[in-house]
Design a protein around this motif. Structure first.
Motif, short mmCIF file in Angstrom:
data_model
loop_
_atom_site.label_atom_id
_atom_site.label_comp_id
_atom_site.label_asym_id
_atom_site.label_seq_id
_atom_site.Cartn_x
_atom_site.Cartn_y
_atom_site.Cartn_z
N ASP A 98 0.86 -1.18 0.00
CA ASP A 98 0.00 0.00 0.00
C ASP A 98 0.90 1.23 0.00
OD1 ASP A 98 -1.61 2.21 0.81
OD2 ASP A 98 -3.10 0.82 1.61
N PHE A 99 0.99 1.90 -1.15
CA PHE A 99 1.92 3.02 -1.28
C PHE A 99 1.53 4.22 -0.41
CE2 PHE A 99 2.57 1.06 -5.64
CZ PHE A 99 3.75 0.42 -5.27
N ILE A 124 0.26 4.15 2.57
CA ILE A 124 0.78 3.88 3.91
C ILE A 124 2.31 3.91 3.91
CG2 ILE A 124 0.91 2.18 5.77
CD1 ILE A 124 -1.86 1.20 4.86
N LEU A 125 2.89 3.34 2.86
CA LEU A 125 4.35 3.26 2.76
C LEU A 125 4.98 4.66 2.71
CD1 LEU A 125 6.22 0.79 2.65
CD2 LEU A 125 6.30 1.08 0.16
N LYS A 126 4.26 5.63 2.23
CA LYS A 126 4.80 6.99 2.12
C LYS A 126 5.18 7.55 3.49
CE LYS A 126 4.00 11.38 -0.23
NZ LYS A 126 5.21 11.24 -1.05
N ASN A 127 4.57 7.03 4.54
CA ASN A 127 4.85 7.52 5.89
C ASN A 127 5.94 6.71 6.60
OD1 ASN A 127 2.80 9.56 5.83
ND2 ASN A 127 1.27 7.94 6.10
N LEU A 128 6.58 5.80 5.88
CA LEU A 128 7.66 5.01 6.48
C LEU A 128 8.82 5.93 6.86
CD1 LEU A 128 8.24 1.93 6.96
CD2 LEU A 128 9.55 2.00 4.83
N PHE A 130 10.17 3.35 -2.92
CA PHE A 130 10.66 4.58 -2.30
C PHE A 130 9.55 5.63 -2.23
CE2 PHE A 130 14.39 2.57 -4.32
CZ PHE A 130 15.13 2.30 -3.17
N SER A 131 8.39 5.23 -1.79
CA SER A 131 7.27 6.16 -1.66
C SER A 131 7.60 7.37 -0.78
CB SER A 131 6.04 5.44 -1.13
OG SER A 131 5.65 4.40 -2.02
N GLY A 142 8.92 9.94 -3.02
CA GLY A 142 8.17 10.23 -4.23
C GLY A 142 8.30 9.23 -5.36
N VAL A 143 8.88 8.05 -5.11
CA VAL A 143 9.04 7.03 -6.16
C VAL A 143 8.44 5.72 -5.62
CG1 VAL A 143 10.65 5.77 -7.64
CG2 VAL A 143 11.15 8.15 -6.97
N ASP A 144 7.24 5.37 -6.07
CA ASP A 144 6.58 4.19 -5.50
C ASP A 144 7.37 2.92 -5.75
OD1 ASP A 144 4.50 5.53 -4.29
OD2 ASP A 144 3.16 5.35 -6.02
#
Length: 265
Positions: A166-167, A169-173, A197-198, A201-203
């Motif tokens: 789930d990108f 959610i992953l953006k907040n890693l 790499f969400s 900015g790179v899913d």
């Protein structure tokens, strides 16, 4: 007008591997906002900005469409390809790039380029809630972390290939990104990986040289091998020859220029 190139890295075939932009500057601007605007305009996973220092040495910086990053392998490979193919370093067989991750080198081979990058070995880590939530029902075999990324080993190549994180959610890693890996089912490769790499900015990145600064030491310790071959299982795909040596990782690959142009503003 400023020369700019699009280069497919870690491939010898156009429209495969990982595309990067390479922008050749006379000097870096005082304001980094211009660099970020160019990276956003190009809208590739990485745009490399180069400035010659003389005798085969260059200052090198990398930007995603959202931020500057500390280390990028495929855009470094792309930069070396542009320098040699355009004759900017005629007669020089090894380039030196001065970067946020120290001095990186690129050596010209008969059939490609060898990058010398810093090893970034990971250590066992606790998974933050965002990571487990982004993976959904997938159960990791192991979870590791280095200063850049989380590394998750899965049970099989099929599990890596079929993963749909789930990108959002992953953006907040709390890291640059997530490297997912397993042993390879193909005897031609030692291990496989996918790289997300969400947070920057790179899913999903097609072929990620810097990821193997962590993955090569990780699999060296598990497989007992210092020389390995890896496949990145993205849609575009990529193949890498790897060697660990002391605190460095040597990565061999090819690159091909697909677009040459001029930046007018």
């Amino acid at each position: 007008m400023i020369p700019i190139y699009t280069v497919d890295a870690f491939t010898s075939t156009p429209f495969s591997g990982n595309p990067a932009a390479v922008c050749i500057l006379q000097e870096f601007p005082d304001d980094d906002h211009w660099l970020l605007k160019v990276a956003k305009e190009i809208n590739l996973s990485e745009t490399a900005f180069l400035c010659a220092m003389g005798n085969g040495s260059y200052r090198l910086r990398w930007f995603t469409p959202e931020t500057e990053v500390d280390l990028c392998g495929h855009a470094t490979l792309a930069s070396a390809q542009v320098i040699w193919e355009t004759g900017a370093a005629y007669g020089i067989e090894q380039l030196r790039f001065h970067t946020k991750s120290g001095v990186l080198t690129a050596k010209r081979l008969n059939n490609g380029i060898e990058l010398n990058l810093p090893a970034e070995p990971p250590a066992p880590a606790e998974a933050p809630p965002q990571l487990l939530e982004a993976l959904g029902s997938v159960t990791p075999v192991a979870i590791y972390r280095n200063r850049l990324d989380y590394i998750v080993e899965l049970e099989s190549e099929g599990a890596v290939q079929e993963l749909k994180p789930d990108f959002k959610i992953l953006k907040n890693l709390p890291s640059r990104g997530l490297l997912v890996t397993s042993r390879s089912d193909n005897p031609d490769y030692d291990f496989v990986a996918r790289c997300f790499f969400s947070p920057v900015g790179v899913d999903e990145d097609p072929v990620t040289g810097s990821a193997y600064c962590a993955l090569a030491p990780y699999w060296r310790d598990k497989l007992g091998k210092s020389t390995m071959t890896a496949a990145q299982l993205s849609e575009r795909g990529g193949r890498l020859k790897l060697q660990t040596a002391d605190s460095r990782v040597l990565i061999q690959g090819q690159a091909v220029i697909v677009i040459k142009g001029l930046l007018l503003h």
